[in-house]
Structures are given as structure tokens and as C-alpha cells.
Design a protein around this motif. Structure first.
Motif, short mmCIF file in Angstrom:
data_model
loop_
_atom_site.label_atom_id
_atom_site.label_comp_id
_atom_site.label_asym_id
_atom_site.label_seq_id
_atom_site.Cartn_x
_atom_site.Cartn_y
_atom_site.Cartn_z
N ALA A 170 5.23 8.15 -8.01
CA ALA A 170 4.87 8.28 -6.60
C ALA A 170 5.16 6.95 -5.91
CB ALA A 170 3.39 8.65 -6.46
N LEU A 171 4.89 6.92 -4.62
CA LEU A 171 4.99 5.68 -3.86
C LEU A 171 3.65 4.94 -3.94
CD1 LEU A 171 6.53 3.87 -1.79
CD2 LEU A 171 5.50 5.28 0.00
N TYR A 172 3.71 3.66 -4.24
CA TYR A 172 2.51 2.83 -4.34
C TYR A 172 2.58 1.71 -3.30
CZ TYR A 172 1.33 5.08 -8.79
OH TYR A 172 1.00 5.99 -9.75
N THR A 173 1.44 1.13 -3.00
CA THR A 173 1.42 0.03 -2.04
C THR A 173 2.08 -1.22 -2.60
OG1 THR A 173 -0.79 -0.58 -2.82
CG2 THR A 173 -0.66 0.84 -0.86
N GLY A 174 2.20 -1.32 -3.92
CA GLY A 174 2.87 -2.43 -4.57
C GLY A 174 3.46 -1.95 -5.88
N HIS A 175 3.83 -2.87 -6.74
CA HIS A 175 4.36 -2.48 -8.04
C HIS A 175 3.30 -1.66 -8.79
CE1 HIS A 175 6.05 -2.61 -12.04
NE2 HIS A 175 7.15 -3.16 -11.56
N PRO A 176 3.67 -0.50 -9.36
CA PRO A 176 2.68 0.36 -10.02
C PRO A 176 1.90 -0.32 -11.14
CG PRO A 176 4.75 1.51 -9.71
CD PRO A 176 5.01 0.08 -9.34
N ASP A 177 2.48 -1.36 -11.74
CA ASP A 177 1.80 -2.03 -12.84
C ASP A 177 0.70 -2.98 -12.37
OD1 ASP A 177 3.48 -0.72 -14.55
OD2 ASP A 177 4.87 -2.40 -14.81
N LEU A 178 0.66 -3.28 -11.09
CA LEU A 178 -0.35 -4.20 -10.57
C LEU A 178 -1.66 -3.46 -10.32
CD1 LEU A 178 1.82 -6.23 -8.02
CD2 LEU A 178 1.15 -6.89 -10.35
N PRO A 179 -2.79 -4.02 -10.78
CA PRO A 179 -4.09 -3.35 -10.62
C PRO A 179 -4.44 -3.05 -9.17
CG PRO A 179 -4.26 -5.19 -12.14
CD PRO A 179 -2.90 -5.30 -11.52
N ALA A 180 -3.99 -3.88 -8.25
CA ALA A 180 -4.36 -3.70 -6.84
C ALA A 180 -3.52 -2.63 -6.14
CB ALA A 180 -4.22 -5.02 -6.10
N ILE A 184 0.02 6.39 -2.81
CA ILE A 184 0.01 7.05 -1.51
C ILE A 184 0.44 8.50 -1.69
CG2 ILE A 184 1.02 7.09 0.81
CD1 ILE A 184 1.35 4.09 0.62
N GLU A 185 -0.38 9.42 -1.25
CA GLU A 185 -0.08 10.84 -1.46
C GLU A 185 0.67 11.46 -0.30
OE1 GLU A 185 -3.55 13.02 -2.51
OE2 GLU A 185 -3.93 11.86 -4.33
N ILE A 186 0.36 11.06 0.94
CA ILE A 186 0.99 11.64 2.12
C ILE A 186 1.47 10.53 3.04
CG2 ILE A 186 0.68 13.08 4.17
CD1 ILE A 186 0.59 14.75 1.77
N VAL A 187 2.71 10.67 3.54
CA VAL A 187 3.24 9.75 4.54
C VAL A 187 3.61 10.57 5.77
CG1 VAL A 187 5.06 8.12 5.14
CG2 VAL A 187 4.11 8.12 2.83
N GLY A 188 2.88 10.32 6.86
CA GLY A 188 3.13 11.07 8.08
C GLY A 188 3.94 10.30 9.10
N GLY A 189 4.21 9.02 8.80
CA GLY A 189 4.97 8.18 9.71
C GLY A 189 4.94 6.75 9.22
N ASP A 190 5.61 5.86 9.95
CA ASP A 190 5.71 4.46 9.52
C ASP A 190 4.35 3.78 9.43
OD1 ASP A 190 8.41 4.58 9.20
OD2 ASP A 190 8.92 3.59 11.09
N GLU A 191 3.37 4.27 10.20
CA GLU A 191 2.04 3.64 10.14
C GLU A 191 1.41 3.78 8.76
OE1 GLU A 191 1.65 7.90 11.59
OE2 GLU A 191 2.92 6.15 12.06
N ASP A 192 1.79 4.82 8.02
CA ASP A 192 1.25 5.00 6.67
C ASP A 192 1.93 4.09 5.65
OD1 ASP A 192 -0.51 7.00 7.51
OD2 ASP A 192 1.02 8.55 7.28
N LEU A 193 2.97 3.37 6.07
CA LEU A 193 3.70 2.48 5.17
C LEU A 193 3.38 1.01 5.43
CD1 LEU A 193 7.19 4.22 5.43
CD2 LEU A 193 5.56 4.43 3.55
N ALA A 194 2.40 0.77 6.29
CA ALA A 194 2.10 -0.60 6.71
C ALA A 194 1.72 -1.50 5.53
CB ALA A 194 0.99 -0.61 7.75
N GLU A 195 1.05 -0.94 4.53
CA GLU A 195 0.59 -1.73 3.39
C GLU A 195 1.54 -1.67 2.21
OE1 GLU A 195 -3.45 -0.96 2.25
OE2 GLU A 195 -4.01 -0.33 4.27
N VAL A 196 2.66 -1.00 2.36
CA VAL A 196 3.55 -0.77 1.23
C VAL A 196 4.53 -1.92 1.06
CG1 VAL A 196 5.30 0.76 0.25
CG2 VAL A 196 3.35 1.72 1.48
#
Length: 361
Positions: A170-180, A184-196
Motif C-alpha cells: 500500500a501507500l505509506y506516509t514514509g518507508h514501510p520499514d520505519l515504525p513511524a 493510507i487506505e483512501i486518497v481523495g485528493g492531494d490533501e491526503d498526500l500532505a504527509e506522504v
């Protein structure tokens, strides 16, 4: 029945040393075959030609120079399609190879033929295997090309959904191996990608990374096509329309295919500098570009090529398919249609770029 475009990358099809991995290909093929059995039509956009050629050529990593990339693609494309053909045959399915370049869809005479080819293959029950024509491409072999290609093909074939298969689930806010990192399950627009953070590059055999997947999703959703991003290992679940990976919801409506290609994929051959009146005409009034509004011509191009349309300060405002050769336009610059008819003849009365072949950026 749904029409699906499925894109799978090099790293999901090959071993780290560049050889085709039959088990990985088998996972994708089995998922596509089950979707076909359920009544869906599937177009498979498959990377892997260059990667598949590394092993047979004794190359340890993806070459940097264009000539060696093309040699690897030439060797690998045949091997890749052969593997697909054998595996799909086990399910009673035939495959058809479709190699595309940007000209195949940006040029009016080509994109209609491409659409008709796909339509006929699907009508005949064939699974199209699509790749960019790496063997003869030049600047098209570049970062993330097949992710973008898949998004544009999904529009070309009027797909109901685009499925991007990667090496992460899936799409994650950072590298999937990082604990933090957060999924992200749903992206409805660029605002949902702000932390990615999508800065992670691709594998040793691929060209892309998550950034190219996100850009492909933007292209498809802007054209009204939903996108699912997940791993190749979950291909079966994704093609059964189960809730896996990240879903990008549509943000726009469909528009003519060649304009989508023009906006997102074309390599322009030149640039036309416009006066302020012409800029307002094409951006505000959605008008065609006439010779009277052209202030300067740069580049080497022929009629039908894509060109950038720029302001006097050099800012690109639009892109279009030009109706004249570069050698013809300098004598036309700044002249009205009436003047052109008197000076050059009635065939020069037409638009430099027709509004139907123009996209404002």
C-alpha cells in the motif's frame, strides 16, 4: 463485467540479478486468469523487458547508457512475452504483444489505430501485454515511464479501474520499514498526500519508486478512473475487488485521450512564443492559436508534432499539436489570416494549433 488495466513492475517479475522469476510471473498470471474467468477484461502493462535481458547478457545491474538499455530490451522483451504466453496458455488464454511509443497516441492518425487494436484484441478474448517500445525509444526510456504509460493506457481503453502492482502492499506516509510510517487506505485528493514521503527510489532492476505510482494515480483519477495500489503478491485479492492496498478515488472527468497524453507524456519538439492577447485567447476564451498571436518560433518540428506554447517571459502556458512545419512558421508570425491567404495561399488560412488539439497546463 469490468475492464481493468493492471500494471506490474520489473522488481515484481524478476530476481535481483535480472532473471525472470517464473513464480512471480505465475502469481500475476493466475490473478489475471481468475479475473477473466469472472467475466472481466484485462489489459496487462508489464515492465521487465530491460530487466529480463540483464541475465542473458551477463549484466549485473541495469545499464545507464541508452544503447545497452535498448540491447537488453531487445533480448528481454521476447523472453518476457514467451514466459507470459506459456503461463497464460495453461489457463487457455492467448496473449498479444502491444509495444507503444508516445507518437502512437499523441498523433491523431496513430491514437485511433491504437484504440482500435486494443478493442479488437479484447473482443477476440486476447490478453494484451503492453510495454513501451524500449528497443527504439529515445527519451521515452526514463524514470517511471511504465507507471505513467499504464495510467494513459487505462484512459485509452476506457478502463473501469487501474491496478498498480508494486513491491509494497500500500501507500505509506514514509518507508514501510520505519515504525513511524502510517498506511493510507483512501486518497481523495492531494490533501491526503500532505504527509506522504515518496522519495524512495526503485529497485536495482526497476526505474521508478512510489513517486511514479502516485503520479500515475493522479493522471488516472484526474481522468475519472479509480486506482488501486498494492503489491504483486496481493494481485488476486485486488482483481477480486477486495479491500486491499490504497484506493485513489476519481477527481475529474474523462477528456479526449490524445489531450491526456499531450498533457502528461509528450516530449515537445519546439516552442511557440505568444503575445499577451494570444495567451488570453487560449487560456480564457478556449480559442485556437492563430499565426497573428505568435511572436517567435523555436525548435525543429513537423506538422502534427507537440510543441509548448509560452508567454513572452518564457513561462509554459499550454501544449498543442502544431499544424505547420517549423520552416513554414517564421514567414507566418504575426500575420492575420487575410494576409496569409494573400501572401501564401488559401491553405495557410488554418489555425497554427486548433483548440481541439490544445491543452492548457
Amino acid at each position: 463485467m469490468s475492464r481493468l488495466v493492471v500494471k506490474v513492475g520489473s522488481s515484481s517479475l524478476t530476481t535481483p540479478d535480472g532473471h525472470i522469476d517464473p513464480d512471480r510471473i505465475g502469481t500475476v498470471v493466475d490473478a489475471v486468469a481468475r479475473a477473466r474467468s469472472a467475466g472481466d477484461e484485462v489489459v496487462l502493462v508489464s515492465s521487465g523487458a530491460i530487466a529480463a535481458g540483464l541475465g542473458p547478457l551477463g549484466l549485473r545491474t541495469r545499464p545507464r547508457d541508452l544503447a545497452t538499455q535498448q540491447a537488453a530490451a531487445s533480448v528481454g522483451q521476447g523472453a518476457l512475452v514467451e514466459f507470459y504466453g506459456r503461463r497464460f496458455a495453461q489457463h487457455g488464454l492467448r496473449v498479444g504483444q502491444v509495444l507503444l511509443t508516445l507518437d502512437d497516441v499523441t498523433r491523431r492518425s496513430h491514437y485511433r489505430n491504437a484504440h482500435q487494436t486494443f478493442a479488437k484484441l479484447l473482443e477476440l478474448g486476447v490478453v494484451p501485454i503492453v510495454n513501451e517500445n524500449d528497443t527504439v525509444a529515445t527519451s521515452e526510456i526514463r524514470f517511471g515511464d511504465n507507471d505513467r504509460l499504464a495510467a494513459l493506457v487505462s484512459h485509452l481503453v476506457h478502463a473501469d479501474e487501474l491496478v498498480l502492482l508494486s513491491d509494497v502492499d500500500a501507500l505509506y506516509t514514509g518507508h514501510p520499514d520505519l515504525p513511524a510510517s502510517r498506511r493510507i487506505e483512501i486518497v481523495g485528493g492531494d490533501e491526503d498526500l500532505a504527509e506522504v514521503d515518496v522519495s524512495r527510489v526503485g529497485s536495482a532492476v526497476g526505474t521508478g519508486g512510489m513517486v511514479t505510482k502516485v503520479e500515475a494515480a493522479r493522471i488516472a483519477t484526474a481522468a475519472g478512473i479509480p486506482v488501486v495500489l498494492t503489491s504483486a503478491a496481493l494481485a488476486g485479492e485486488a482483481l477480486r475487488h477486495e479491500s486491499v492496498g490504497t484506493r485513489f478515488v476519481p477527481t475529474g472527468k474523462r477528456r479526449p485521450t490524445r489531450l491526456l497524453w499531450l498533457a502528461h507524456a509528450s516530449e515537445t519538439k519546439g516552442r511557440l512564443t505568444l503575445d499577451d492577447g494570444a495567451v488570453r485567447a487560449i487560456t480564457e476564451r478556449k480559442a485556437s492559436l492563430l499565426a497573428a498571436g505568435v511572436a517567435a518560433v523555436d525548435g525543429t518540428f513537423t506538422a502534427g508534432d507537440p510543441v509548448d506554447l509560452v508567454r513572452l517571459d518564457g513561462t509554459v502556458v499550454a501544449r498543442g499539436l502544431v499544424n505547420f512545419d517549423a520552416r513554414e512558421l517564421p514567414t507566418m508570425v504575426g500575420r492575420s489570416s487575410h494576409e496569409l491567404v494573400e501572401l501564401l495561399g488559401p491553405e495557410y488560412e488554418r489555425e497554427v494549433v486548433h483548440r481541439d488539439d490544445l491543452v492548457v497546463l
